[in-house]
Design a protein around this motif. Structure first.
Motif, PDB file in Angstrom:
ATOM      1  N   THR A  34      -2.217   5.849 -14.583  1.00 51.36           N
ATOM      2  CA  THR A  34      -2.351   4.397 -14.394  1.00 51.36           C
ATOM      3  C   THR A  34      -3.802   3.971 -14.197  1.00 51.36           C
ATOM      4  O   THR A  34      -4.223   2.931 -14.709  1.00 51.36           O
ATOM      5  N   ASP A  35      -4.589   4.778 -13.464  1.00 48.82           N
ATOM      6  CA  ASP A  35      -6.013   4.432 -13.280  1.00 48.82           C
ATOM      7  C   ASP A  35      -6.733   4.375 -14.622  1.00 48.82           C
ATOM      8  O   ASP A  35      -7.499   3.455 -14.904  1.00 48.82           O
ATOM      9  N   ALA A  36      -6.484   5.389 -15.449  1.00 47.52           N
ATOM     10  CA  ALA A  36      -7.137   5.434 -16.754  1.00 47.52           C
ATOM     11  C   ALA A  36      -6.670   4.268 -17.614  1.00 47.52           C
ATOM     12  O   ALA A  36      -7.458   3.672 -18.350  1.00 47.52           O
ATOM     13  N   LYS A  37      -5.390   3.927 -17.506  1.00 46.37           N
ATOM     14  CA  LYS A  37      -4.865   2.796 -18.272  1.00 46.37           C
ATOM     15  C   LYS A  37      -5.644   1.530 -17.951  1.00 46.37           C
ATOM     16  O   LYS A  37      -6.091   0.814 -18.850  1.00 46.37           O
ATOM     17  N   GLU A  38      -5.815   1.265 -16.647  1.00 43.09           N
ATOM     18  CA  GLU A  38      -6.507   0.032 -16.252  1.00 43.09           C
ATOM     19  C   GLU A  38      -7.948   0.027 -16.750  1.00 43.09           C
ATOM     20  O   GLU A  38      -8.446  -0.981 -17.232  1.00 43.09           O
ATOM     21  N   SER A  39      -8.648   1.173 -16.622  1.00 37.64           N
ATOM     22  CA  SER A  39     -10.056   1.169 -17.023  1.00 37.64           C
ATOM     23  C   SER A  39     -10.195   1.111 -18.554  1.00 37.64           C
ATOM     24  O   SER A  39     -11.084   0.433 -19.076  1.00 37.64           O
ATOM     25  N   LEU A  40      -9.294   1.769 -19.269  1.00 39.61           N
ATOM     26  CA  LEU A  40      -9.327   1.693 -20.745  1.00 39.61           C
ATOM     27  C   LEU A  40      -9.066   0.263 -21.217  1.00 39.61           C
ATOM     28  O   LEU A  40      -9.759  -0.258 -22.086  1.00 39.61           O
ATOM     29  N   VAL A  77     -10.320  15.215 -27.940  1.00 40.07           N
ATOM     30  CA  VAL A  77     -10.759  16.566 -27.540  1.00 40.07           C
ATOM     31  C   VAL A  77     -11.285  16.534 -26.108  1.00 40.07           C
ATOM     32  O   VAL A  77     -10.969  17.400 -25.294  1.00 40.07           O
ATOM     33  N   LYS A  78     -12.072  15.486 -25.808  1.00 39.86           N
ATOM     34  CA  LYS A  78     -12.699  15.436 -24.477  1.00 39.86           C
ATOM     35  C   LYS A  78     -11.716  15.030 -23.382  1.00 39.86           C
ATOM     36  O   LYS A  78     -11.854  15.444 -22.246  1.00 39.86           O
ATOM     37  N   HIS A  79     -10.728  14.168 -23.729  1.00 35.37           N
ATOM     38  CA  HIS A  79      -9.936  13.552 -22.660  1.00 35.37           C
ATOM     39  C   HIS A  79      -8.451  13.867 -22.645  1.00 35.37           C
ATOM     40  O   HIS A  79      -7.787  13.546 -21.666  1.00 35.37           O
ATOM     41  N   SER A  80      -7.917  14.483 -23.713  1.00 35.99           N
ATOM     42  CA  SER A  80      -6.453  14.594 -23.740  1.00 35.99           C
ATOM     43  C   SER A  80      -5.906  15.553 -22.680  1.00 35.99           C
ATOM     44  O   SER A  80      -4.749  15.468 -22.305  1.00 35.99           O
ATOM     45  N   ASP A  81      -6.770  16.454 -22.192  1.00 31.49           N
ATOM     46  CA  ASP A  81      -6.299  17.365 -21.145  1.00 31.49           C
ATOM     47  C   ASP A  81      -6.258  16.709 -19.774  1.00 31.49           C
ATOM     48  O   ASP A  81      -5.658  17.235 -18.840  1.00 31.49           O
ATOM     49  N   ASP A  82      -6.937  15.545 -19.643  1.00 30.56           N
ATOM     50  CA  ASP A  82      -7.075  14.931 -18.319  1.00 30.56           C
ATOM     51  C   ASP A  82      -5.723  14.631 -17.689  1.00 30.56           C
ATOM     52  O   ASP A  82      -5.467  14.937 -16.541  1.00 30.56           O
ATOM     53  N   PHE A  83      -4.881  14.000 -18.473  1.00 31.78           N
ATOM     54  CA  PHE A  83      -3.615  13.503 -17.928  1.00 31.78           C
ATOM     55  C   PHE A  83      -2.536  13.886 -18.902  1.00 31.78           C
ATOM     56  O   PHE A  83      -2.317  13.183 -19.878  1.00 31.78           O
ATOM     57  N   ASN A  84      -1.931  14.979 -18.696  1.00 32.05           N
ATOM     58  CA  ASN A  84      -0.908  15.349 -19.653  1.00 32.05           C
ATOM     59  C   ASN A  84       0.306  15.904 -18.930  1.00 32.05           C
ATOM     60  O   ASN A  84       0.375  17.076 -18.601  1.00 32.05           O
ATOM     61  N   PRO A  85       1.273  15.018 -18.669  1.00 36.98           N
ATOM     62  CA  PRO A  85       2.441  15.445 -17.899  1.00 36.98           C
ATOM     63  C   PRO A  85       3.232  16.517 -18.624  1.00 36.98           C
ATOM     64  O   PRO A  85       4.017  17.234 -18.020  1.00 36.98           O
ATOM     65  N   LEU A  86       3.025  16.610 -19.936  1.00 40.41           N
ATOM     66  CA  LEU A  86       3.805  17.560 -20.722  1.00 40.41           C
ATOM     67  C   LEU A  86       3.007  18.813 -21.055  1.00 40.41           C
ATOM     68  O   LEU A  86       3.472  19.676 -21.792  1.00 40.41           O
ATOM     69  N   SER A  87       1.784  18.900 -20.490  1.00 41.60           N
ATOM     70  CA  SER A  87       0.885  19.933 -20.985  1.00 41.60           C
ATOM     71  C   SER A  87       1.401  21.345 -20.728  1.00 41.60           C
ATOM     72  O   SER A  87       1.060  22.262 -21.448  1.00 41.60           O
ATOM     73  N   ALA A  88       2.233  21.503 -19.694  1.00 42.77           N
ATOM     74  CA  ALA A  88       2.783  22.831 -19.449  1.00 42.77           C
ATOM     75  C   ALA A  88       3.659  23.241 -20.631  1.00 42.77           C
ATOM     76  O   ALA A  88       3.742  24.407 -20.984  1.00 42.77           O
ATOM     77  N   LYS A  89       4.279  22.260 -21.258  1.00 40.68           N
ATOM     78  CA  LYS A  89       5.180  22.555 -22.376  1.00 40.68           C
ATOM     79  C   LYS A  89       4.460  22.486 -23.718  1.00 40.68           C
ATOM     80  O   LYS A  89       4.628  23.324 -24.562  1.00 40.68           O
ATOM     81  N   ARG A  90       3.677  21.432 -23.892  1.00 35.50           N
ATOM     82  CA  ARG A  90       3.037  21.263 -25.187  1.00 35.50           C
ATOM     83  C   ARG A  90       1.963  20.192 -25.102  1.00 35.50           C
ATOM     84  O   ARG A  90       1.964  19.383 -24.204  1.00 35.50           O
ATOM     85  N   ASN A  91       1.062  20.212 -26.069  1.00 31.98           N
ATOM     86  CA  ASN A  91       0.086  19.135 -26.161  1.00 31.98           C
ATOM     87  C   ASN A  91       0.765  17.888 -26.668  1.00 31.98           C
ATOM     88  O   ASN A  91       1.646  17.947 -27.507  1.00 31.98           O
ATOM     89  N   ALA A  92       0.315  16.759 -26.141  1.00 28.74           N
ATOM     90  CA  ALA A  92       1.043  15.541 -26.465  1.00 28.74           C
ATOM     91  C   ALA A  92       0.217  14.510 -27.218  1.00 28.74           C
ATOM     92  O   ALA A  92       0.612  13.375 -27.326  1.00 28.74           O
ATOM     93  N   ALA A  93      -0.931  14.905 -27.736  1.00 30.12           N
ATOM     94  CA  ALA A  93      -1.749  13.938 -28.460  1.00 30.12           C
ATOM     95  C   ALA A  93      -1.392  13.930 -29.947  1.00 30.12           C
ATOM     96  O   ALA A  93      -0.932  14.926 -30.497  1.00 30.12           O
ATOM     97  N   VAL A  94      -1.614  12.773 -30.565  1.00 30.88           N
ATOM     98  CA  VAL A  94      -1.295  12.633 -31.976  1.00 30.88           C
ATOM     99  C   VAL A  94      -2.431  11.862 -32.662  1.00 30.88           C
ATOM    100  O   VAL A  94      -3.104  11.036 -32.032  1.00 30.88           O
ATOM    101  N   PHE A  95      -2.667  12.191 -33.936  1.00 33.06           N
ATOM    102  CA  PHE A  95      -3.710  11.518 -34.702  1.00 33.06           C
ATOM    103  C   PHE A  95      -3.145  11.194 -36.084  1.00 33.06           C
ATOM    104  O   PHE A  95      -2.539  12.054 -36.720  1.00 33.06           O
ATOM    105  N   ILE A  96      -3.312   9.956 -36.504  1.00 32.95           N
ATOM    106  CA  ILE A  96      -2.678   9.498 -37.743  1.00 32.95           C
ATOM    107  C   ILE A  96      -3.668   8.692 -38.585  1.00 32.95           C
ATOM    108  O   ILE A  96      -4.407   7.870 -38.053  1.00 32.95           O
ATOM    109  N   ILE A  97      -3.664   8.925 -39.890  1.00 33.23           N
ATOM    110  CA  ILE A  97      -4.427   8.057 -40.795  1.00 33.23           C
ATOM    111  C   ILE A  97      -3.456   7.420 -41.775  1.00 33.23           C
ATOM    112  O   ILE A  97      -2.640   8.115 -42.400  1.00 33.23           O
TER     113      ILE A  97
END
Lengths: 120, 180
Positions: free
Chosen positions: B102-108, B65-85
């Motif tokens: 890429t910056d977020a990738k390295e820090s994560l 919720v807090k971060h998925s909007d930060d970097f979303n190349p597809l956000s103009a078309k659709r949300n791209a996050a997924v959650f699975i149990i």
């Protein structure tokens, strides 16, 4: 002093802060979307209470669950109580909830307030 | 319409009990949590396990919720996050996936690797150091989510970054909660 009495919801705790009757309690679930916004009135209330507190304040935490953003704010609540004389914390945890017991122990190590641990 | 059957078979073969793809908000988080709780209740899951799964789900969902909007190349078309149990005989598996740059990738990667190197006591002291010193981020995060997920699960956090092109990566994070 005004009483804060908030009913608990599926993502916010029940809050009862009543100086006249000496009841101070946070219970239930705490995972609000904006924990800082939710806890600000509580921190403000405690700051005002600290100007003229009761001789003794038994503050009860009876939380079923809290998220990490809330844990930061719970520490802020405890820190604000630290400056008030005569405060004791009753930290309740469900008898099979070791994580909640441990969370209380950790908070007790971070502030200079006596904690009593109780199960429900 | 064959994809519906394929999806159904995939969910069965991977033991997935809940898959959500789309917009992530606090309201959706509450609904997903309620569904997962009911599912665990109906299976008669032990309360201590339920609490741990709930805990990991909340941190995972609120991260999105807090971060998925930060970097979303597809956000103009659709949300791209997924959650699975997923649920297997001996474990629950909570997974999230969302695009990062890429910056977020390295820090994560660094943050999760640091967490995965620690044992129980190391995680406890990291948690206490962060809660004492950090203030909440402008997104309202405490910087404690990953540490908490590692502590509550007692397992290493597993992650992966799939290249999405154009400087984006699909960040998948899996936390396992053992049932016994």
């Amino acid at each position: 002093m005004e009483i804060i009495n908030l009913e608990g919801t599926e993502d916010t705790p029940k809050i009862l802060l009543d100086k006249g009757n000496g009841i101070f309690e946070i219970s239930g679930r705490s995972l609000p979307e904006d924990s800082a916004e939710f806890y600000q009135p509580i921190l403000d209330w405690i700051a005002a209470y600290g100007e003229d507190p009761n001789p003794e304040t038994l503050f009860t935490f009876k939380l079923e669950y809290f998220n990490t953003a809330s844990s930061k704010l719970i520490l802020d609540v405890l820190s604000s109580l630290e400056d008030i004389d005569g405060v004791t914390i009753d930290w309740y945890f469900h008898e099979d909830d070791e994580d909640m017991e441990e969370a209380g122990e950790e908070f007790s190590e971070l502030v200079e307030i006596p904690f009593e641990f109780k199960t429900y | 319409m064959k994809y519906i059957y394929d999806l159904h078979k995939t969910m069965l073969s991977k033991n997935l009990i809940l898959v959500y793809e789309g917009e992530f908000t606090q309201e959706i988080t509450k609904s997903v949590l309620a569904m997962a709780e009911r599912n665990m209740d109906s299976m008669g899951e032990e309360s201590s396990i339920k609490r741990k799964v709930f805990n990991v789900m909340v941190e995972c969902l609120q991260n999105i919720v807090k971060h998925s909007d930060d970097f979303n190349p597809l956000s103009a078309k659709r949300n791209a996050a997924v959650f699975i149990i997923g649920k297997e005989d001996d474990r629950y598996v909570v997974t999230s996936g969302n695009p990062v740059d890429t910056d977020a990738k390295e820090s994560l990667k660094k943050r999760i690797d640091d967490i995965n190197e620690l044992d129980k006591d190391g995680l406890k002291s990291m948690y206490k150091d962060i809660i004492k010193s950090n203030s909440l981020s402008n997104k309202g995060g405490a910087g404690l989510g990953f540490v908490d997920m590692a502590r509550k699960s007692g397992q290493k956090l597993e992650y992966d970054f799939e290249d999405m092109g154009e400087g984006f990566h699909f960040f998948s994070l899996t936390t396992t909660i053992l049932r016994f």
